[in-house]
Motif scaffolding. Structure first.
Motif, PDB file in Angstrom:
ATOM      1  N   THR A  72      78.315   3.546  71.115  1.00 34.58           N
ATOM      2  CA  THR A  72      77.930   4.780  70.074  1.00 34.58           C
ATOM      3  C   THR A  72      77.379   6.069  70.877  1.00 34.58           C
ATOM      4  OG1 THR A  72      77.500   3.266  68.406  1.00 34.58           O
ATOM      5  CG2 THR A  72      76.399   5.224  68.539  1.00 34.58           C
ATOM      6  N   GLY A  76      79.023   9.690  70.857  1.00 32.56           N
ATOM      7  CA  GLY A  76      78.321  10.881  70.534  1.00 32.56           C
ATOM      8  C   GLY A  76      78.301  11.909  71.721  1.00 32.56           C
ATOM      9  N   SER A  79      81.450  13.882  72.078  1.00 27.55           N
ATOM     10  CA  SER A  79      81.856  14.790  70.869  1.00 27.55           C
ATOM     11  C   SER A  79      81.248  16.001  71.183  1.00 27.55           C
ATOM     12  CB  SER A  79      81.153  13.823  69.754  1.00 27.55           C
ATOM     13  OG  SER A  79      79.754  14.219  69.535  1.00 27.55           O
ATOM     14  N   LYS A  84      86.118  16.705  68.728  1.00 25.87           N
ATOM     15  CA  LYS A  84      85.803  15.400  67.864  1.00 25.87           C
ATOM     16  C   LYS A  84      86.982  14.862  66.992  1.00 25.87           C
ATOM     17  CE  LYS A  84      81.370  17.683  66.888  1.00 25.87           C
ATOM     18  NZ  LYS A  84      81.493  18.879  68.012  1.00 25.87           N
ATOM     19  N   ALA A 127      80.187   6.426  64.438  1.00 27.66           N
ATOM     20  CA  ALA A 127      79.376   7.434  64.819  1.00 27.66           C
ATOM     21  C   ALA A 127      80.074   9.061  64.663  1.00 27.66           C
ATOM     22  CB  ALA A 127      79.075   7.208  66.519  1.00 27.66           C
ATOM     23  N   LEU A 128      81.201   8.920  65.189  1.00 29.47           N
ATOM     24  CA  LEU A 128      82.028  10.477  64.908  1.00 29.47           C
ATOM     25  C   LEU A 128      82.285  10.659  63.410  1.00 29.47           C
ATOM     26  CD1 LEU A 128      84.637   9.655  67.770  1.00 29.47           C
ATOM     27  CD2 LEU A 128      82.865  11.314  67.834  1.00 29.47           C
ATOM     28  N   ILE A 131      79.188  12.778  62.839  1.00 33.07           N
ATOM     29  CA  ILE A 131      79.164  14.064  63.549  1.00 33.07           C
ATOM     30  C   ILE A 131      80.290  14.921  63.018  1.00 33.07           C
ATOM     31  CG2 ILE A 131      79.647  14.767  65.885  1.00 33.07           C
ATOM     32  CD1 ILE A 131      78.691  11.928  66.949  1.00 33.07           C
ATOM     33  N   GLN A 395      69.682  14.954  61.852  1.00 37.81           N
ATOM     34  CA  GLN A 395      70.470  16.043  62.058  1.00 37.81           C
ATOM     35  C   GLN A 395      70.084  17.304  61.579  1.00 37.81           C
ATOM     36  OE1 GLN A 395      73.972  14.685  59.637  1.00 37.81           O
ATOM     37  NE2 GLN A 395      74.931  13.500  61.248  1.00 37.81           N
ATOM     38  N   GLY A 404      76.037  15.650  67.542  1.00 37.01           N
ATOM     39  CA  GLY A 404      76.720  14.423  68.228  1.00 37.01           C
ATOM     40  C   GLY A 404      75.766  13.426  68.851  1.00 37.01           C
ATOM     41  N   SER A 407      72.955  12.221  66.517  1.00 36.88           N
ATOM     42  CA  SER A 407      73.541  11.440  65.306  1.00 36.88           C
ATOM     43  C   SER A 407      73.733   9.884  65.936  1.00 36.88           C
ATOM     44  CB  SER A 407      74.744  11.884  64.778  1.00 36.88           C
ATOM     45  OG  SER A 407      74.387  13.179  64.082  1.00 36.88           O
ATOM     46  N   SER A 408      74.216   9.881  67.164  1.00 37.39           N
ATOM     47  CA  SER A 408      74.728   8.492  67.740  1.00 37.39           C
ATOM     48  C   SER A 408      73.393   7.999  68.136  1.00 37.39           C
ATOM     49  CB  SER A 408      75.620   8.975  68.894  1.00 37.39           C
ATOM     50  OG  SER A 408      74.839   9.555  69.931  1.00 37.39           O
TER      51      SER A 408
END
Length: 526
Positions: A72, A76, A79, A84, A127-128, A131, A395, A404, A407-408
């Motif tokens: 993850t 992230g 990204s 992405k 994860a993405l 993102i 975020q 990225g 968040s990850s």
């Protein structure tokens, strides 16, 4: 040191364009999360065919969670450096390949290896997805879309066991289709994203991947999980093996921190933790992950081995949790978008999760389903109010060029908490079931050899007089597991209490445009 160029301004997508892109992301999210949960109710049948025991039961689940955990932050970080859209499609291709391979497994070892590969792909998709959403819409509008993510996550997390149960109970399919079922949907998601996902180009940066950091964190978590899984059975909790594994795991974690401080592009930027919201949300997410993955993993065993239900019935019986999670996530997302406030939902969610798990801890083989349904509903609502909103809070805290990684980090801690929690709770369950079964057999005057050994029992093949003894042991054992999981949710509640609520921003550019002085002041206040 890498040079970061100014990212191009973001073009605001219309609601329709966002929904079109979300269709592919949500479909990908569904099959990715499904890969972790669809085996829950199918595992007793799978392990009977492949001759696995309780330890194998735990590792088939935690192998995927472990690789999701390790992958993850890497996804992230990538990204923030490259496309992405390309990354999420690559992650789905990895998922497709590993799922097809898992369906061909001929041994427990091969299945666990394939689950590791599945986790790498699934971790990227999970994860993405968040993102990409963060790149498409500003935080204030993100609440209602995050609600969709929460609802899909709920359906896949808790609906997966139902789907797996139906597949296993369908004679012309069989358990291998638990791995094949997501493949066509993932292929469709790849095509949909190719057509609909249009994101601003990433700032021009030369990728420098922190492979050493990824290796160290994976090794640290793996070593601690192996210790948790084997302690108390293969060796004593207080033993030289425990000392070596715990000290080794902590030493590897320390090395990871040292490497991250010096890495040009760290896997987990330690500067993120200067934000109080990021640090507290990440830790809270780890404790919430114990409850999230623990319930879905062990409810299947409870209904099949304590209530003598089929895999399909076991899945249907978890519907209260599915509905609670899906509805609460969607409603909370819309309310957050309307009012711009989110902390109250985190506080309420952790309280309900702790309450639900505590009440589920009273479960026994003869507990009425009406009570169990109420307990599962409370836990489901709690999960719906917390899991996605912890990501949203983070975020809203960091600048756009760190979305990225930030968040990850939350997803990383959630899956790490889930992986280690499931591993520990699985080891506890195995010990408790063996202990309760031995007590029941002794009281009934039946030789302990009749317990059926270390494997997952097939209740239909056991003598009639033994079945109640085994179901009672599993009912009591799973109840104990839920009771132990409840305090983790309490810790999550205490952590979110200290998160400072900041109203959601109405534009993704606000944080990026903030002057350095304002950012420094915020770090102190936050």
């Amino acid at each position: 040191m890498s040079t970061t160029l100014k990212a191009p301004p973001q073009v605001q997508m219309s609601h329709r364009q966002v929904l079109e892109a979300l269709s592919g992301l949500l479909l990908g999210l569904f099959v990715a999360v499904l890969s972790s949960t669809v085996v829950s109710n199918a595992l007793p049948r799978i392990l009977t065919d492949l001759h696995g025991g309780e330890s194998a039961y735990t590792w088939v689940v935690t192998a995927a969670l472990l690789s999701i955990t390790a992958a993850t932050p890497l996804w992230g970080k990538l990204s923030d450096l490259v496309s992405k859209k390309l990354l999420v499609q690559i992650a789905m291709v990895i998922y497709v390949f590993s799922s097809a391979l898992a369906g061909l497994s001929q041994s427990i070892g091969m299945l666990i290896f394939c689950r590791v590969l599945q986790g790498i792909g699934a971790g990227g998709v999970i994860a993405l997805g968040q993102i990409c959403l963060a790149a498409m819409v500003p935080p204030r509008e993100r609440g209602r879309y995050s609600g969709y993510f929460g609802a899909v996550f709920a359906l896949a997390t808790i609906g997966g066991p139902l789907i797996g149960g139906v597949i296993v109970d369908t004679s012309w399919l069989g358990w291998r289709w638990c791995f094949y079922v997501g493949v066509p949907f993932a292929l469709v998601a790849i095509l949909v994203l190719q057509r609909t996902l249009k994101l601003p180009e990433a700032a021009a940066r030369k990728p420098k991947i922190d492979y050493l950091g990824a290796t160290l964190i994976t090794a640290a978590v793996s070593l601690l999980m192996i210790w948790i899984s084997l302690a108390g059975k293969n060796y004593d909790w207080v033993s030289w093996q425990t000392f070596v594994m715990v000290f080794g795991g902590l030493a590897l974690a320390g090395l990871f921190v040292a490497v991250e401080k010096r890495a040009a592009e760290p896997l987990i930027p330690l500067d993120l933790f200067r934000h109080r919201t990021v640090a507290l949300a990440a830790l809270a997410s780890a404790f919430v992950g114990v409850g999230m993955y623990g319930t879905t993993t062990f409810l299947g065993q409870y209904f099949q081995l304590a209530k003598e239900k089929s895999p399909t019935q076991a899945g249907l019986l978890t519907l209260p949790m599915i509905l609670g999670l899906a509805v609460s996530s969607t409603v909370a997302g819309r309310l957050i978008t309307k009012y711009g406030k989110w902390k109250g939902f985190l506080v309420a969610g952790t309280v309900l999760l702790a309450t639900g798990l505590g009440l589920m801890g009273t479960a026994r083989a003869d507990t009425s389903y009406a009570l169990l349904a109420l307990y599962m509903l409370l836990a489901g609502i709690g999960l719906g109010l917390t899991s996605q909103n912890l990501v949203l809070a983070v975020q809203n805290t960091v600048p756009r060029n760190e979305l990225g990684a930030a968040s990850s980090v939350v997803t990383f801690f959630r899956t790490m908490g889930g992986a280690m929690g499931v591993s520990a709770l699985g080891a506890l369950l195995g010990n408790k079931v063996a202990s309760y079964a031995a007590e029941n057999f002794a009281k009934a005057g039946i030789p302990a050899a009749g317990a059926g050994g270390d494997g997952i029992p097939d209740l239909k093949k056991l003598p009639a007089q033994i079945v109640p003894l085994i179901t009672d042991a599993y009912g009591h054992g799973v109840g104990t597991v839920f009771l132990i999981a409840a305090p983790f949710a309490v810790v999550g509640f205490l952590l979110v209490l200290f998160i400072r609520e900041v109203p959601l921003r109405t534009s993704n550019e606000e944080r990026a445009a903030a002057p350095a002085e304002a950012k420094a002041a915020e770090l102190v206040a936050d």
